[in-house]
Scaffold this active site. Sequence first.
Site, PDB file in Angstrom:
ATOM      1  N   LYS A  13      34.754   4.717  19.376  1.00  0.00           N
ATOM      2  CA  LYS A  13      35.294   4.101  18.396  1.00  0.00           C
ATOM      3  C   LYS A  13      34.150   3.968  17.076  1.00  0.00           C
ATOM      4  CE  LYS A  13      35.248   0.280  21.240  1.00  0.00           C
ATOM      5  NZ  LYS A  13      34.988   0.976  22.372  1.00  0.00           N
ATOM      6  N   ARG A  88      37.700  -8.747  21.132  1.00  0.00           N
ATOM      7  CA  ARG A  88      37.743  -8.186  22.444  1.00  0.00           C
ATOM      8  C   ARG A  88      38.610  -8.861  23.397  1.00  0.00           C
ATOM      9  NH1 ARG A  88      33.246  -4.711  23.240  1.00  0.00           N
ATOM     10  NH2 ARG A  88      31.792  -4.605  21.707  1.00  0.00           N
ATOM     11  N   ARG A 127      25.508  11.781  29.548  1.00  0.00           N
ATOM     12  CA  ARG A 127      24.409  11.762  28.640  1.00  0.00           C
ATOM     13  C   ARG A 127      23.243  11.550  29.272  1.00  0.00           C
ATOM     14  NH1 ARG A 127      27.085   7.209  24.408  1.00  0.00           N
ATOM     15  NH2 ARG A 127      26.523   5.742  25.963  1.00  0.00           N
ATOM     16  N   ARG A 160      20.053   6.673  31.192  1.00  0.00           N
ATOM     17  CA  ARG A 160      20.223   5.285  31.125  1.00  0.00           C
ATOM     18  C   ARG A 160      20.973   4.758  32.161  1.00  0.00           C
ATOM     19  NH1 ARG A 160      21.668   3.035  25.774  1.00  0.00           N
ATOM     20  NH2 ARG A 160      23.656   4.222  26.295  1.00  0.00           N
ATOM     21  N   ARG A 171      31.955  -1.380  33.633  1.00  0.00           N
ATOM     22  CA  ARG A 171      32.346  -1.532  32.190  1.00  0.00           C
ATOM     23  C   ARG A 171      33.729  -1.244  31.935  1.00  0.00           C
ATOM     24  NH1 ARG A 171      28.391   2.088  29.073  1.00  0.00           N
ATOM     25  NH2 ARG A 171      29.366   1.085  27.190  1.00  0.00           N
TER      26      ARG A 171
END
Length: 222
Positions: A13, A88, A127, A160, A171
């Site tokens: 996004k 949201r 990542r 992370r 999430r």
Amino acid sequence: MRIVLVGPPGAGKGTQAQHLATHLSIPAVSTGDIFRSHVSRGTPLGRTAGQYLDRGALVPDEVTTDMVRDRLAEPDAAGGFLLDGFPRTTGQAEALDKILADSGVPLDGVLELRVAADEVVRRLSGRRQCRAGGHVCHVDFAPPAVAGICDSCGSELYQREDDREDTVLRRLEVYARQTAPLVGHYAERGLLTAVDAVGDIAEITERALAALRERDPHRTAG
């Protein structure tokens, strides 16, 4: 144009918001940027939001809405904007409806960036960030020359907490609970357009622009 961009974490996004805003000559308005601006300037809203952010809590809808209202009243947003990160929830969508109604302007469209859950997990869980400089790489898409070592500074790469697979899945669950009703809210009003968000960045941008051209060919031409 006045556009809302929605999509799960890892859908791209932020990247697409910047590209689309540049093409359309409108500001990309991110709630994250708004929060940081208010907190850094020490505004009353920033101090209120900071109390929640400091303890890792969600900023209440009314505070977020007030910040968005202030941002959309700035001169650069008079001719349109692209909202990334707000609304949201359906409650926030109704608040945005009121902001726009009070300003006498309509919402032109909502772009939903669609990515399968397994692709989101692959994007985010792959990542890695270096401990020294914060540089980011990806084990699949942009792997380091030496496994576990940052190409830029030679420090250790780590994953992370937010990028751990179990965290990403949680999430996604939160996104599904909060945003499925939001998507339905805009679909019922005929404002929603789905965009396939898998592929090259430029290709995804063009798909989004094509979707907007179908809604309003004159205002997105060129």
